[in-house]
Every structure is written in structure tokens, then in C-alpha cells.
Motif scaffolding. Structure first.
Motif, PDB file in Angstrom:
ATOM      1  N   THR A 167       1.017  -1.195  -0.058  1.00  0.00           N
ATOM      2  CA  THR A 167      -0.055  -0.086   0.330  1.00  0.00           C
ATOM      3  C   THR A 167       0.631   1.346  -0.239  1.00  0.00           C
ATOM      4  OG1 THR A 167      -1.710  -0.738   1.212  1.00  0.00           O
ATOM      5  CG2 THR A 167      -1.908   1.263   1.244  1.00  0.00           C
ATOM      6  N   THR A 168       1.692   1.224   0.591  1.00  0.00           N
ATOM      7  CA  THR A 168       2.971   2.112   1.277  1.00  0.00           C
ATOM      8  C   THR A 168       3.608   2.742  -0.156  1.00  0.00           C
ATOM      9  OG1 THR A 168       3.262   2.230   3.403  1.00  0.00           O
ATOM     10  CG2 THR A 168       4.962   3.404   2.091  1.00  0.00           C
ATOM     11  N   ASP A 169       4.078   1.719  -1.291  1.00  0.00           N
ATOM     12  CA  ASP A 169       4.602   1.403  -2.525  1.00  0.00           C
ATOM     13  C   ASP A 169       3.499   2.927  -3.793  1.00  0.00           C
ATOM     14  OD1 ASP A 169       7.133   1.258  -1.637  1.00  0.00           O
ATOM     15  OD2 ASP A 169       6.817  -0.987  -1.873  1.00  0.00           O
ATOM     16  N   VAL A 170       2.309   1.548  -3.530  1.00  0.00           N
ATOM     17  CA  VAL A 170       1.651   1.908  -4.227  1.00  0.00           C
ATOM     18  C   VAL A 170       1.169   3.262  -4.108  1.00  0.00           C
ATOM     19  CG1 VAL A 170      -1.081   1.639  -5.292  1.00  0.00           C
ATOM     20  CG2 VAL A 170       0.584  -0.717  -4.557  1.00  0.00           C
ATOM     21  N   ASP A 176       3.210  10.518  -7.673  1.00  0.00           N
ATOM     22  CA  ASP A 176       3.887  11.144  -8.513  1.00  0.00           C
ATOM     23  C   ASP A 176       3.662  10.553  -9.993  1.00  0.00           C
ATOM     24  OD1 ASP A 176       4.864   8.567  -8.912  1.00  0.00           O
ATOM     25  OD2 ASP A 176       6.608   8.846  -7.259  1.00  0.00           O
ATOM     26  N   GLY A 177       2.174  10.178 -10.146  1.00  0.00           N
ATOM     27  CA  GLY A 177       2.032   9.828 -11.582  1.00  0.00           C
ATOM     28  C   GLY A 177       2.898   8.674 -12.254  1.00  0.00           C
ATOM     29  N   ARG A 178       3.381   7.597 -11.412  1.00  0.00           N
ATOM     30  CA  ARG A 178       3.769   6.622 -12.405  1.00  0.00           C
ATOM     31  C   ARG A 178       3.175   5.482 -12.556  1.00  0.00           C
ATOM     32  NH1 ARG A 178       8.255   4.191  -7.853  1.00  0.00           N
ATOM     33  NH2 ARG A 178       7.314   5.592  -6.755  1.00  0.00           N
ATOM     34  N   ILE A 179       1.962   5.382 -11.132  1.00  0.00           N
ATOM     35  CA  ILE A 179       0.487   4.677 -11.843  1.00  0.00           C
ATOM     36  C   ILE A 179      -0.483   5.393 -12.211  1.00  0.00           C
ATOM     37  CG2 ILE A 179       1.467   2.052 -11.284  1.00  0.00           C
ATOM     38  CD1 ILE A 179      -0.206   2.490  -9.070  1.00  0.00           C
ATOM     39  N   ALA A 180      -1.870   5.106 -12.538  1.00  0.00           N
ATOM     40  CA  ALA A 180      -2.586   5.957 -13.106  1.00  0.00           C
ATOM     41  C   ALA A 180      -3.777   5.497 -11.119  1.00  0.00           C
ATOM     42  CB  ALA A 180      -3.640   5.302 -13.658  1.00  0.00           C
ATOM     43  N   GLY A 181      -3.635   4.473 -10.988  1.00  0.00           N
ATOM     44  CA  GLY A 181      -4.564   4.209  -9.591  1.00  0.00           C
ATOM     45  C   GLY A 181      -4.564   2.702  -9.141  1.00  0.00           C
ATOM     46  N   TYR A 182      -5.616   3.037  -8.239  1.00  0.00           N
ATOM     47  CA  TYR A 182      -5.899   1.105  -7.437  1.00  0.00           C
ATOM     48  C   TYR A 182      -6.628   0.980  -6.617  1.00  0.00           C
ATOM     49  CZ  TYR A 182      -5.892   3.345  -2.548  1.00  0.00           C
ATOM     50  OH  TYR A 182      -5.614   4.082  -1.465  1.00  0.00           O
ATOM     51  N   VAL A 183      -6.894  -0.577  -6.892  1.00  0.00           N
ATOM     52  CA  VAL A 183      -8.130  -0.633  -5.882  1.00  0.00           C
ATOM     53  C   VAL A 183      -7.880  -1.357  -4.384  1.00  0.00           C
ATOM     54  CG1 VAL A 183      -9.947  -2.701  -6.029  1.00  0.00           C
ATOM     55  CG2 VAL A 183      -8.886  -2.463  -7.739  1.00  0.00           C
TER      56      VAL A 183
END
Length: 321
Positions: A167-170, A176-183
Motif C-alpha cells: 500500500t505504501t509503495d502504491v 507521483d503519477g507512475r501508476i494511474a490508480g488502485y483498488v
């Protein structure tokens, strides 16, 4: 004479120590420490340590449901967070557990967890179908959120570009925009604490199932629920529809019946510390929720407590022999 008295005192101390009852030590599996659910298990741990004589417990940060089930199967913990859908799959030997079922017993269910698909607003993704090829974290590694998200997306014919991590990494990667989102599991009808952390400086939106997608999940994935979340999950978030499952506490089948009884009794009769740590608990009827949403047999100690309250145990939750 002094030497004799010293020897007698030492013998008495040894005898007292030998006759004292052994302290039962329990390890509780939880989830990532950045999750609101971790705080709930800290509160449960405090209740056990303050209310039960002869029992001491501690909380371990883990990868949530799937990780907890693995540890329970290896006798590495005594009880822990397990979602109702994955708990059933493990008990019945279905899906990922077909070759290695995990025998656990239900203690109680403490909340129903909506699975929120949270996106950076500037990612430009406004529907589930637009997730094809989008960098998305399906849930922390080893969690029920992760495995359920993958099953949901497969059922709906959607293929995101999955990114794994804690969770912390995500959270940092979304900021910072490296990934668009999460569940991420919600807290009742509210977004999780880690989501609110992202939203502090990063505008977000939450994707909703279409009516057609909701009907598909209802017919093809009966182990999960489809829920409507009202407006106000966070500031500026409109109403949306998503999938959900119950979040429960399962125990190792070898847990002593009296210990299980006393734990469930203490938890059911001390709701305030739990509500302070996890707001979705406030005014919730956890006993009825357990009987309504539970998916595996109750521990005999838990069943005894609920029966003492005059509650009828469903056939599917009757303690196993």
C-alpha cells in the motif's frame, strides 16, 4: 540459619512459578499498517489483553487475507483478517486453493468492504471499460482485494496493466503519477485512509460499474456482493456502484473453545474501542452481520456465544466436527 531461610524462600518461589497457570500467547494477522483495518486489529488486540485472563496477544503486519490464510495453514498465527469470499474459497478448496484447501473457523465479521477503484483524475479514465492497458494496482500483494479484482476484471473482459506492491509503495506511485490508480477496500461507505492521503494533494475519482457490469457480476460471481455507495464517500465523490465482500476474523481450527468464546464475548461486548479505531463499526450489529455474511463454519466457542444471545446459527455456519 540465613542460608536455610534463603533456600526455603527460593524453593517457595520456584514452586509458585511452577504452579502458576501458563500464559496463552496469540498472534493476530492483520494487513498493511497504513490501512484503516490495521487500526481495527490493534483495538481488538487491546481488548483481548485487557479483558482475558491468562491470554496475551500481539498484532502482526501482513499482506492481508491470502497471506493470513497461508500463515494459518502453516500454524504461524492463531487468528487474523480473512475476507468472506476468499475465506470460502480456501475452506472449500476452490480457485487458487483447489490443491491446498485451508481449514479455518469463523469468529466474527466486523464490516462489509466495498472495493473502490480509485484513479488519478488526470489519468482521464472515467469508466471500468477504459481500464484496458492502464497501469493499475489491483490490491496489495497477497490480499483478497488483489485476487478478487483480477477475477472481476477477467469476468468483465477488462485487461489492465497490473502493477504490484505494498500500500505504501502504491500510494507513493499514484501521488507521483507512475501508476494511474488502485483498488482499495473502503471503510463502510467512506474511502480508506490511504485514499484520503492521496486525495490531499492529488485530485481523484472513483469508477462505477455500469448496470450491465453489475448484473454480470451478480450472475457470474455469487461469492461477492454488488453495492451502491451513496454520494459523499469523500468530498466531491458522487454515488457509485462497486463490488464488495465481508471482512471477518478467522481462527485456526485448533484454537481452544473457551479461548475463542472469551475472545468473541469480549469483542462483542466492548464495541467502543473498535468504533474509535474503525468508524464503520459504530452502530453496527456485528453479531447479526456475522450470521448474515459469514461463509465458513463458526468456531465452536463463537457459536456458543451467539447461541447464548438467543441467535439462530444458519446451517452453513454450524461448527464442523
Amino acid at each position: 540459619m540465613k542460608t536455610l531461610l534463603t533456600a526455603v524462600a527460593a524453593s517457595a518461589a520456584l514452586l509458585a512459578a511452577a504452579s502458576a497457570p501458563a500464559q496463552e500467547r496469540l498472534l493476530i494477522g492483520s494487513t498493511s499498517s497504513s490501512s484503516s483495518h490495521y487500526g481495527y486489529f490493534v483495538a481488538v488486540n487491546q481488548i483481548i489483553n485487557s479483558e482475558l485472563e491468562g491470554v496475551s496477544s500481539s498484532v502482526a503486519e501482513t499482506g492481508a487475507t491470502v497471506d493470513n490464510l497461508r500463515r494459518l495453514s502453516r500454524d504461524q498465527m492463531d487468528m487474523g483478517l480473512v475476507t468472506t469470499n476468499t475465506g470460502y474459497h480456501a475452506y472449500a478448496g476452490q480457485g487458487d486453493f483447489e490443491e491446498r484447501p485451508v481449514d479455518t473457523r469463523l469468529l466474527w465479521v466486523y464490516t462489509v468492504a466495498p472495493q473502490n477503484v480509485v484513479m488519478r483524475e488526470d489519468a482521464g479514465v472515467e469508466s471500468m471499460q477504459e481500464l484496458d492497458g492502464v497501469r493499475l494496482n489491483p490490491g496489495i500483494t497477497g490480499s483478497a482485494t488483489e485476487s478478487t479484482t483480477e477475477a472481476v476484471m477477467k469476468t468483465l473482459g477488462i485487461t489492465p496493466d497490473y502493477v504490484r506492491g505494498s500500500t505504501t509503495d502504491v500510494v507513493d506511485s499514484i501521488k507521483d503519477g507512475r501508476i494511474a490508480g488502485y483498488v482499495k477496500s473502503g471503510v463502510g461507505n467512506r474511502l480508506d485512509g490511504s485514499t484520503m492521503d492521496i486525495a490531499t494533494f492529488t485530485p481523484i475519482n472513483v469508477l462505477s460499474l455500469t448496470d450491465e457490469q453489475a448484473d454480470t457480476l451478480r450472475s457470474e460471481m455469487p461469492d461477492i456482493a454488488v453495492v451502491d455507495i451513496p454520494e459523499g464517500a469523500a468530498d466531491g465523490i458522487p454515488a457509485f456502484t462497486t463490488w464488495a465482500f465481508g471482512v471477518a476474523v478467522h481462527a485456526h481450527p485448533d484454537m481452544d473453545e473457551e479461548t475463542a468464546y472469551q475472545i468473541v464475548k469480549a469483542v462483542m461486548e466492548n464495541p467502543e474501542p473498535q468504533a474509535n479505531a474503525f468508524s464503520a463499526i459504530k452502530d453496527a450489529d456485528m453479531a447479526q452481520m456475522t450470521l448474515d455474511v459469514g461463509t465458513v463454519p463458526l468456531h465452536a466457542g463463537a457459536a456458543r456465544y451467539f447461541e447464548e444471545q438467543g441467535m439462530e446459527i444458519p446451517d452453513a455456519l454450524q461448527p464442523a466436527e
